[in-house]
Scaffold this motif. Structure first.
Motif, PDB file in Angstrom:
ATOM      1  N   GLU A  51       0.834  -1.194   0.000  1.00  0.00           N
ATOM      2  CA  GLU A  51       0.000   0.000   0.000  1.00  0.00           C
ATOM      3  C   GLU A  51       0.872   1.250   0.000  1.00  0.00           C
ATOM      4  O   GLU A  51       1.957   1.267   0.593  1.00  0.00           O
ATOM      5  CB  GLU A  51      -0.922   0.015   1.226  1.00  0.00           C
ATOM      6  CG  GLU A  51      -1.897  -1.137   1.229  1.00  0.00           C
ATOM      7  CD  GLU A  51      -2.883  -1.089   2.375  1.00  0.00           C
ATOM      8  OE1 GLU A  51      -3.925  -1.755   2.245  1.00  0.00           O
ATOM      9  OE2 GLU A  51      -2.635  -0.410   3.386  1.00  0.00           O
ATOM     10  N   VAL A  52       0.385   2.281  -0.676  1.00  0.00           N
ATOM     11  CA  VAL A  52       1.140   3.533  -0.750  1.00  0.00           C
ATOM     12  C   VAL A  52       0.174   4.688  -1.001  1.00  0.00           C
ATOM     13  O   VAL A  52      -0.876   4.508  -1.620  1.00  0.00           O
ATOM     14  CB  VAL A  52       2.225   3.454  -1.856  1.00  0.00           C
ATOM     15  CG1 VAL A  52       1.615   3.352  -3.229  1.00  0.00           C
ATOM     16  CG2 VAL A  52       3.192   4.612  -1.775  1.00  0.00           C
ATOM     17  N   ILE A  69      -3.018   3.420  -3.217  1.00  0.00           N
ATOM     18  CA  ILE A  69      -3.402   2.050  -3.563  1.00  0.00           C
ATOM     19  C   ILE A  69      -3.458   1.228  -2.274  1.00  0.00           C
ATOM     20  O   ILE A  69      -2.600   1.367  -1.416  1.00  0.00           O
ATOM     21  CB  ILE A  69      -2.408   1.425  -4.583  1.00  0.00           C
ATOM     22  CG1 ILE A  69      -2.935   0.127  -5.146  1.00  0.00           C
ATOM     23  CG2 ILE A  69      -1.040   1.215  -3.995  1.00  0.00           C
ATOM     24  CD1 ILE A  69      -3.688   0.304  -6.410  1.00  0.00           C
ATOM     25  N   ASN A  70      -4.506   0.437  -2.164  1.00  0.00           N
ATOM     26  CA  ASN A  70      -4.681  -0.510  -1.054  1.00  0.00           C
ATOM     27  C   ASN A  70      -4.938  -1.886  -1.632  1.00  0.00           C
ATOM     28  O   ASN A  70      -5.401  -2.015  -2.760  1.00  0.00           O
ATOM     29  CB  ASN A  70      -5.922  -0.197  -0.208  1.00  0.00           C
ATOM     30  CG  ASN A  70      -5.851   1.061   0.593  1.00  0.00           C
ATOM     31  OD1 ASN A  70      -6.716   1.902   0.473  1.00  0.00           O
ATOM     32  ND2 ASN A  70      -4.847   1.210   1.430  1.00  0.00           N
ATOM     33  N   ARG A  82      -6.749  -1.737  -5.052  1.00  0.00           N
ATOM     34  CA  ARG A  82      -7.807  -0.756  -5.307  1.00  0.00           C
ATOM     35  C   ARG A  82      -7.199   0.635  -5.283  1.00  0.00           C
ATOM     36  O   ARG A  82      -6.576   1.030  -4.300  1.00  0.00           O
ATOM     37  CB  ARG A  82      -8.914  -0.862  -4.261  1.00  0.00           C
ATOM     38  CG  ARG A  82     -10.059   0.139  -4.503  1.00  0.00           C
ATOM     39  CD  ARG A  82     -11.254  -0.175  -3.623  1.00  0.00           C
ATOM     40  NE  ARG A  82     -11.931  -1.388  -4.048  1.00  0.00           N
ATOM     41  CZ  ARG A  82     -13.018  -1.411  -4.821  1.00  0.00           C
ATOM     42  NH1 ARG A  82     -13.555  -0.294  -5.252  1.00  0.00           N
ATOM     43  NH2 ARG A  82     -13.575  -2.564  -5.148  1.00  0.00           N
ATOM     44  N   LEU A  83      -7.380   1.368  -6.385  1.00  0.00           N
ATOM     45  CA  LEU A  83      -6.980   2.771  -6.446  1.00  0.00           C
ATOM     46  C   LEU A  83      -7.972   3.547  -5.593  1.00  0.00           C
ATOM     47  O   LEU A  83      -9.176   3.439  -5.794  1.00  0.00           O
ATOM     48  CB  LEU A  83      -7.008   3.262  -7.898  1.00  0.00           C
ATOM     49  CG  LEU A  83      -6.452   4.654  -8.149  1.00  0.00           C
ATOM     50  CD1 LEU A  83      -4.940   4.681  -7.912  1.00  0.00           C
ATOM     51  CD2 LEU A  83      -6.751   5.091  -9.572  1.00  0.00           C
ATOM     52  N   ARG A  84      -7.442   4.338  -4.650  1.00  0.00           N
ATOM     53  CA  ARG A  84      -8.340   4.990  -3.691  1.00  0.00           C
ATOM     54  C   ARG A  84      -7.959   6.437  -3.451  1.00  0.00           C
ATOM     55  O   ARG A  84      -6.803   6.821  -3.558  1.00  0.00           O
ATOM     56  CB  ARG A  84      -8.289   4.261  -2.351  1.00  0.00           C
ATOM     57  CG  ARG A  84      -8.721   2.809  -2.544  1.00  0.00           C
ATOM     58  CD  ARG A  84      -8.938   2.130  -1.294  1.00  0.00           C
ATOM     59  NE  ARG A  84     -10.296   2.382  -0.820  1.00  0.00           N
ATOM     60  CZ  ARG A  84     -10.762   1.869   0.287  1.00  0.00           C
ATOM     61  NH1 ARG A  84      -9.999   1.131   1.043  1.00  0.00           N
ATOM     62  NH2 ARG A  84     -11.991   2.111   0.670  1.00  0.00           N
ATOM     63  N   ARG A  85      -9.004   7.185  -3.107  1.00  0.00           N
ATOM     64  CA  ARG A  85      -8.851   8.575  -2.656  1.00  0.00           C
ATOM     65  C   ARG A  85      -8.071   9.422  -3.653  1.00  0.00           C
ATOM     66  O   ARG A  85      -7.235  10.230  -3.288  1.00  0.00           O
ATOM     67  CB  ARG A  85      -8.200   8.623  -1.270  1.00  0.00           C
ATOM     68  CG  ARG A  85      -8.828   7.709  -0.223  1.00  0.00           C
ATOM     69  CD  ARG A  85     -10.313   7.922  -0.085  1.00  0.00           C
ATOM     70  NE  ARG A  85     -10.845   7.148   1.027  1.00  0.00           N
ATOM     71  CZ  ARG A  85     -11.924   6.396   0.951  1.00  0.00           C
ATOM     72  NH1 ARG A  85     -12.599   6.307  -0.170  1.00  0.00           N
ATOM     73  NH2 ARG A  85     -12.343   5.738   2.001  1.00  0.00           N
ATOM     74  N   ILE A 105       1.594   5.441  -9.157  1.00  0.00           N
ATOM     75  CA  ILE A 105       0.889   4.505  -8.276  1.00  0.00           C
ATOM     76  C   ILE A 105       0.850   3.117  -8.914  1.00  0.00           C
ATOM     77  O   ILE A 105       1.125   2.108  -8.259  1.00  0.00           O
ATOM     78  CB  ILE A 105      -0.528   5.012  -7.963  1.00  0.00           C
ATOM     79  CG1 ILE A 105      -0.465   6.267  -7.082  1.00  0.00           C
ATOM     80  CG2 ILE A 105      -1.355   3.924  -7.275  1.00  0.00           C
ATOM     81  CD1 ILE A 105      -1.784   6.987  -6.930  1.00  0.00           C
ATOM     82  N   LEU A 106       0.538   3.054 -10.207  1.00  0.00           N
ATOM     83  CA  LEU A 106       0.455   1.765 -10.899  1.00  0.00           C
ATOM     84  C   LEU A 106       1.828   1.101 -10.999  1.00  0.00           C
ATOM     85  O   LEU A 106       1.929  -0.125 -10.930  1.00  0.00           O
ATOM     86  CB  LEU A 106      -0.175   1.939 -12.272  1.00  0.00           C
ATOM     87  CG  LEU A 106      -1.651   2.353 -12.259  1.00  0.00           C
ATOM     88  CD1 LEU A 106      -2.137   2.618 -13.674  1.00  0.00           C
ATOM     89  CD2 LEU A 106      -2.519   1.320 -11.555  1.00  0.00           C
TER      90      LEU A 106
END
Length: 149
Positions: A51-52, A69-70, A82-85, A105-106
């Protein structure tokens, strides 16, 4: 992106998010407020393996975009992230900020996940996510888009 700095956020409480939160709420989004609440109560602080959380800051040092990402909490597949926030300030949209942020992120996610999912309910976000390679896909619970890494 020379006038912007993309940085990993180690402690969200050290970052001034209030301008982004206020702007996002005016657009009808509450997920940045949830980001802060979840971070404070420990529900989601992007600290588990894989996660980051990243922020993009302008030349004045103000946060102009955020996303992370979580491990997908709605999937039984441990290799689903899951891409988040994910939010980019209106003033900085269509300048490559969001694309640079999601690309970073990816890149990190590819070390831990096989598929990335996300949920959005706006057409603008749909256009953005499909432009960076996601496809409309709701086969994973509580998601609208996916990307195989």
């Amino acid at each position: 992106m020379e006038q912007f700095e993309l940085k990993k956020i180690k402690n969200l409480l050290d970052v001034n998010l209030m301008d982004l939160v206020t702007e996002s709420k005016k657009e009808g989004f509450r997920f940045l407020e949830r980001l802060i609440n979840d971070y404070k109560n420990g529900t989601n602080n992007f600290s588990k393996s894989g996660e980051v959380l990243y922020g993009v800051f302008n030349k004045e040092g103000l946060l102009i975009a955020i996303g992370g990402i979580n491990k997908d909490p709605f999937s039984t597949n441990k290799r689903t992230g899951r891409l988040r926030r994910f939010y980019v300030s209106k003033e900085y949209r269509r300048m490559g900020v969001g694309r640079s942020l999601v690309t970073r992120i990816l890149k990190d996610a590819s070390e831990n996940y096989e598929i990335i999912v996300l949920y959005t309910d706006t057409e603008d976000a749909n256009k953005f996510y499909t432009s960076v390679g996601f496809i409309k896909d709701n086969s994973v619970s509580k998601s609208t888009h996916s990307l195989n890494l």
